[in-house]
Design a protein around this motif. Structure first.
Motif, short mmCIF file in Angstrom:
data_model
loop_
_atom_site.label_atom_id
_atom_site.label_comp_id
_atom_site.label_asym_id
_atom_site.label_seq_id
_atom_site.Cartn_x
_atom_site.Cartn_y
_atom_site.Cartn_z
N UNK A 20 0.72 -1.41 -0.12
CA UNK A 20 -0.12 -0.10 0.00
C UNK A 20 0.95 1.27 -0.14
N UNK A 21 0.19 2.35 0.18
CA UNK A 21 1.11 3.48 0.03
C UNK A 21 2.15 3.76 1.03
N UNK A 45 3.44 1.22 -6.96
CA UNK A 45 3.20 2.24 -5.83
C UNK A 45 4.31 3.45 -6.04
N UNK A 46 5.50 3.32 -6.39
CA UNK A 46 6.27 2.13 -6.26
C UNK A 46 7.00 1.80 -5.21
N UNK A 132 9.49 5.53 -13.41
CA UNK A 132 8.59 5.53 -14.47
C UNK A 132 7.54 4.48 -14.24
N UNK A 133 6.54 4.22 -14.55
CA UNK A 133 5.41 3.14 -14.37
C UNK A 133 5.88 1.96 -14.81
N UNK A 134 5.43 0.82 -14.54
CA UNK A 134 5.60 -0.34 -14.83
C UNK A 134 4.90 -0.80 -16.31
N UNK A 135 5.39 -1.49 -17.21
CA UNK A 135 4.51 -1.73 -18.26
C UNK A 135 3.58 -2.68 -17.87
#
Length: 276
Positions: A20-21, A45-46, A132-135
């Motif tokens: 979680x956060x 989240x990350x 960066x966001x995951x694919x």
């Protein structure tokens, strides 16, 4: 270690679905297997870095493929050998686990196979948080495989967390491991489900990967696991089509389930019996 690194915590969770956060930017030791679905749950989240179980590695390297996935976003990741610690229990992994595989990002921090999970996690405190966001992934879905009037509905769910109260009377193939979350009995499986199946995740230390079978036995629920080498953990439809039963509990045995039997064949036996 810098002052900034001293603020980085090493946190444990039973599953990456519990991230979680509050885990953001910290190092997480998770009881999940190291597949893409769990890697994605950590990465969204990350977290700063993650250590998961290798789940016996298994077919198509399904227990560790999340490591390469996380390299794509520069997240340090590693897996613990399931023979050295309990899958499904982040606390036990941190206390007892030995690292089996690391990704390139983790290796650059000095992480390596053979280290203790705690030592590896300490090194990961110096990791950079991905920016960066995951694919996108295709794993982590639920499917209705068969819904014929007069027969039990057959569901394939890639995670045990996708079971629903409405699964009463149904047969569910879940691609999760057969461990108990944190080693404790839980109520994730609906009490009136007809049957439920898991991956054995390589069985692992103290048979942790199949511990849920005994719990379901006591509840009178038909349950079994397929060998992690016969079908990739995390892919419920593969477990259904290709999985070979490696362990069955008492209720499953009474209904014709046998080690070495194809899961699909046993499901046909259960379906035929339910129609009588």
């Amino acid at each position: 270690m810098s002052a900034a690194n001293e603020e980085v915590k090493i946190l444990t969770v039973a599953s990456c679905s519990n991230v979680r956060a509050e885990h953001r930017a910290h190092v997480v030791v998770s009881g999940s297997y190291g597949g893409r679905y769990n890697a994605y749950n950590a990465a969204k989240w990350p977290v700063r870095a993650v250590i998961m179980s290798d789940a016996g590695i298994g077919k198509d390297n399904a227990g560790i493929i999340g490591l390469d996935f996380l390299d794509q976003i520069g997240m340090a990741a590693a897996t613990a050998d399931a023979r050295t610690c309990h899958i499904g229990d982040g606390d036990h992994m941190l206390a007892h686990g030995i690292i089996s595989y690391v990704n390139r990002t983790a290796a650059a921090l000095g992480c390596a196979p053979g280290q203790s999970v705690r030592d590896c996690a300490e090194r990961m405190r110096a990791a950079a948080v991905p920016t960066v966001a995951p694919p996108p992934i295709t794993e982590g879905a639920r499917f209705v495989i068969r819904d014929v009037p007069g027969e039990p509905v057959l569901i394939c769910a890639d995670s045990i967390g996708m079971l629903q109260p409405g699964d009463a009377g149904r047969i569910v193939v879940t691609a999760s491991h057969g461990a108990l979350s944190g080693g404790r009995p839980d109520n994730t499986v609906p009490p009136d489900i007809l049957a439920v199946f898991f991956s054995d995740a390589g069985v692992g230390m103290d048979r942790a990967g199949i511990a849920r079978l005994d719990d379901l036995d006591r509840k009178g629920i038909v349950a079994g696991t397929t060998s992690a080498n016969s079908a990739p953990i995390g892919d419920s439809r593969a477990l259904y089509h290709d999985g070979i039963l490696s362990h069955v509990n008492g209720p499953a045995s009474l209904r014709g389930g046998r080690v070495g039997m194809k899961l699909k064949d046993f499901i046909e036996v259960l379906t035929a019996a339910a129609k009588r």
